[in-house]
Design a protein around this motif. Sequence first.
Motif, mmCIF file in Angstrom:
data_model
loop_
_atom_site.group_PDB
_atom_site.id
_atom_site.type_symbol
_atom_site.label_atom_id
_atom_site.label_comp_id
_atom_site.label_asym_id
_atom_site.label_seq_id
_atom_site.Cartn_x
_atom_site.Cartn_y
_atom_site.Cartn_z
ATOM 1 N N SER A 1 70.490 -39.945 -27.162
ATOM 2 C CA SER A 1 70.738 -41.073 -26.180
ATOM 3 C C SER A 1 71.957 -40.707 -26.311
ATOM 4 O O SER A 1 72.765 -40.634 -27.626
ATOM 5 N N SER B 1 61.930 -35.156 -20.793
ATOM 6 C CA SER B 1 62.552 -35.942 -19.336
ATOM 7 C C SER B 1 62.252 -34.436 -18.325
ATOM 8 O O SER B 1 62.359 -33.594 -18.781
ATOM 9 N N GLU C 1 64.305 -41.660 -25.491
ATOM 10 C CA GLU C 1 64.537 -42.952 -25.643
ATOM 11 C C GLU C 1 64.600 -43.913 -24.194
ATOM 12 O O GLU C 1 65.132 -44.371 -24.237
ATOM 13 N N ARG D 1 64.575 -34.772 -15.782
ATOM 14 C CA ARG D 1 66.033 -35.605 -14.599
ATOM 15 C C ARG D 1 66.506 -34.761 -14.690
ATOM 16 O O ARG D 1 66.778 -33.419 -16.166
ATOM 17 N N SER E 1 69.914 -34.682 -17.264
ATOM 18 C CA SER E 1 69.027 -34.974 -18.802
ATOM 19 C C SER E 1 69.635 -34.434 -19.794
ATOM 20 O O SER E 1 69.426 -32.980 -20.342
ATOM 21 N N ILE E 2 70.235 -35.382 -20.599
ATOM 22 C CA ILE E 2 71.221 -34.715 -21.523
ATOM 23 C C ILE E 2 69.272 -34.753 -23.051
ATOM 24 O O ILE E 2 69.593 -33.982 -24.048
ATOM 25 N N ASN E 3 68.438 -34.434 -22.860
ATOM 26 C CA ASN E 3 67.453 -34.245 -23.926
ATOM 27 C C ASN E 3 66.650 -33.091 -23.348
ATOM 28 O O ASN E 3 66.947 -31.994 -24.386
ATOM 29 N N ASN F 1 63.436 -48.203 -23.842
ATOM 30 C CA ASN F 1 62.673 -49.454 -23.930
ATOM 31 C C ASN F 1 62.380 -49.428 -25.345
ATOM 32 O O ASN F 1 61.468 -49.983 -25.589
#
Length: 195
Positions: free
Chosen positions: A124, A12, A83, A14, A17-19, A85
Amino acid sequence: MPTVKILVIPGSLRTGSINARLAAVVAKEFALAGVDVTRLSLADYPLPLYDGDLEAKSGVPKNALNLKRMLGAHHGVVFVTPEYNSSLPPLLKNAIDWITRVEDGNETQGQVFRERAFAMASASEGKLGGSRCLAALRLILSGCRATVIPNQLALSFADQAYDERERLKHKADSDALRGMVTQLIDVAQQMTRGA
Ligand SMILES: Cc1cc2nc3c(=O)[nH]c(=O)nc-3n(C[C@H](O)[C@H](O)[C@H](O)COP(=O)(O)O)c2cc1C
């Protein structure tokens, strides 16, 4: 035996981002285990969406070659991916797709995946921790005939997973992280010896 080198790739770009946050924790754990660790950003390797006509016209982009060479310079690779979808985001899938198209000197397409060890983690805010995306990524990497270690980290409720020192605060999570780190180092060492 050279020092094991591990590459950590967040899936990611972003802001917040949490990742990317988890990737930093993963990289720190490898450093604590005494191996060389590098964390890259896919923002430094922008790639067009894979298109066979574009490839036929212009060849594989230089950034795909550069990314492939970054993988090739490490004994083990960890993807830390969101993740989307129930699967992985296009950013990461597209990067993998382009890397599989690289031909580099005497190396055949996809050789870089076959010759090193891979691990996966996902963060997530949901309770499954991105585990469906890890299953999808495992399938893709297995299709590339990569060695993907069994241990993985699916970090659920990622917004509540850290203590004030940015460590995973739940034992199950920190055990999973350590298990993944130890196993990737072991497998990477074994593959290096066998090379
Ligand atoms: C298109 C899209 C699909 C998503 N699908 C899922 C999903 O299937 N499972 C899940 O746990 N979270 C899902 N999410 C939520 C993401 O996990 C969440 O946005 C997360 O913060 C993204 O990771 P990042 O913060 O590292 O960018 C989805 C988000 C988007 C934008």
